[in-house]
Structure formats: C-alpha cells, structure tokens
Design a protein around this motif. Structure first.
Motif, PDB file in Angstrom:
ATOM      1  N   VAL A   1      -6.471  -1.658  -7.085  1.00 18.42           N
ATOM      2  CA  VAL A   1      -5.500  -0.787  -7.744  1.00 18.42           C
ATOM      3  C   VAL A   1      -5.243  -1.317  -9.146  1.00 18.42           C
ATOM      4  O   VAL A   1      -5.346  -2.510  -9.403  1.00 18.42           O
ATOM      5  CB  VAL A   1      -4.182  -0.703  -6.925  1.00 18.42           C
TER       6      VAL A   1
ATOM      7  N   ARG B   1       0.536   3.982  -2.973  1.00 16.44           N
ATOM      8  CA  ARG B   1       0.208   5.386  -2.670  1.00 16.44           C
ATOM      9  C   ARG B   1       1.294   6.324  -3.178  1.00 16.44           C
ATOM     10  O   ARG B   1       0.996   7.437  -3.616  1.00 16.44           O
ATOM     11  CB  ARG B   1      -0.009   5.563  -1.177  1.00 16.44           C
ATOM     12  N   LYS B   2       2.530   5.883  -3.102  1.00 17.13           N
ATOM     13  CA  LYS B   2       3.651   6.710  -3.564  1.00 17.13           C
ATOM     14  C   LYS B   2       3.488   7.064  -5.044  1.00 17.13           C
ATOM     15  O   LYS B   2       3.816   8.171  -5.466  1.00 17.13           O
ATOM     16  CB  LYS B   2       4.966   5.953  -3.345  1.00 17.13           C
TER      17      LYS B   2
ATOM     18  N   LEU C   1      -5.572   4.079  -7.468  1.00 18.37           N
ATOM     19  CA  LEU C   1      -6.337   3.416  -6.428  1.00 18.37           C
ATOM     20  C   LEU C   1      -7.811   3.675  -6.701  1.00 18.37           C
ATOM     21  O   LEU C   1      -8.217   4.821  -6.892  1.00 18.37           O
ATOM     22  CB  LEU C   1      -5.947   3.927  -5.040  1.00 18.37           C
TER      23      LEU C   1
ATOM     24  N   LEU D   1       0.825  -1.208   0.000  1.00 22.29           N
ATOM     25  CA  LEU D   1       0.000   0.000   0.000  1.00 22.29           C
ATOM     26  C   LEU D   1       0.861   1.260   0.000  1.00 22.29           C
ATOM     27  O   LEU D   1       0.544   2.236  -0.683  1.00 22.29           O
ATOM     28  CB  LEU D   1      -0.940  -0.025   1.203  1.00 22.29           C
ATOM     29  N   GLN D   2       1.968   1.235   0.720  1.00 20.30           N
ATOM     30  CA  GLN D   2       2.897   2.372   0.733  1.00 20.30           C
ATOM     31  C   GLN D   2       3.425   2.649  -0.685  1.00 20.30           C
ATOM     32  O   GLN D   2       3.467   3.799  -1.130  1.00 20.30           O
ATOM     33  CB  GLN D   2       4.051   2.073   1.690  1.00 20.30           C
TER      34      GLN D   2
ATOM     35  N   ASN E   1       0.509   6.750  -6.801  1.00 18.91           N
ATOM     36  CA  ASN E   1      -0.888   6.950  -7.179  1.00 18.91           C
ATOM     37  C   ASN E   1      -1.027   8.168  -8.086  1.00 18.91           C
ATOM     38  O   ASN E   1      -0.512   9.239  -7.791  1.00 18.91           O
ATOM     39  CB  ASN E   1      -1.763   7.113  -5.936  1.00 18.91           C
TER      40      ASN E   1
END
Length: 82
Positions: A69, A48-49, A57, A44-45, A51
């Motif tokens: 995703v 998100r980095k 997402l 997830l990290q 995205n």
C-alpha cells in the motif's frame, strides 16, 4: 485534500503516519502493523476504508505475497481505459 486534514481517529493516524514516512513509497500491511502495534486486520480495514481516496492498494503483492500500500500523493493513481 490531504489525509492530515481529514483523519482524526488515533488508529488511523498511526497508519497514515507510517505511510507518510520519507523512507518508503510502498509499505506492506505487516510492516505497518508492526510499526503501529495494531493487528494486521485492523490496518487492512483502515487501508481499505480509504483506498483510492488517500491510499492505494497495489494490484501486485510484495515478494513474499503480502499486500502493498502507498499514499496516493506519493504513488499516484492509475486510470485504466479500455
């Protein structure tokens, strides 16, 4: 710009390879974690980095409530105009 031209971190490469497979357009974070042997929080990290740069997402979760995703090059980008 394609992710293969930018991503060099081994963990990040694993995540993007899991997303770039021809079978799935959208993936759950848990499925990517299982495929890459990385903890869900690390996956997830990474997602998100990147995205809206390389990944997207989904605002709608999977049927079991986990985040979905996809690669932008596969799922596209939605622009909302008010």
């Amino acid at each position: 710009m394609k992710w293969k031209d930018v991503i060099t971190d081994p963990d990040e490469i694993k995540v993007f390879m899991a997303l770039d497979g021809p079978t799935y357009t959208w993936r759950t974070v848990s499925a990517i974690a299982r495929q890459t042997d990385l903890p869900e929080q690390r996956v997830l990290q990474i997602l998100r980095k990147y995205n809206m740069q390389f990944t997207r997402l989904s605002v709608t979760p999977s049927a079991n409530g986990t985040p979905l995703v996809g690669l932008l090059e596969k799922v596209g980008c939605v622009i909302v105009i008010y």
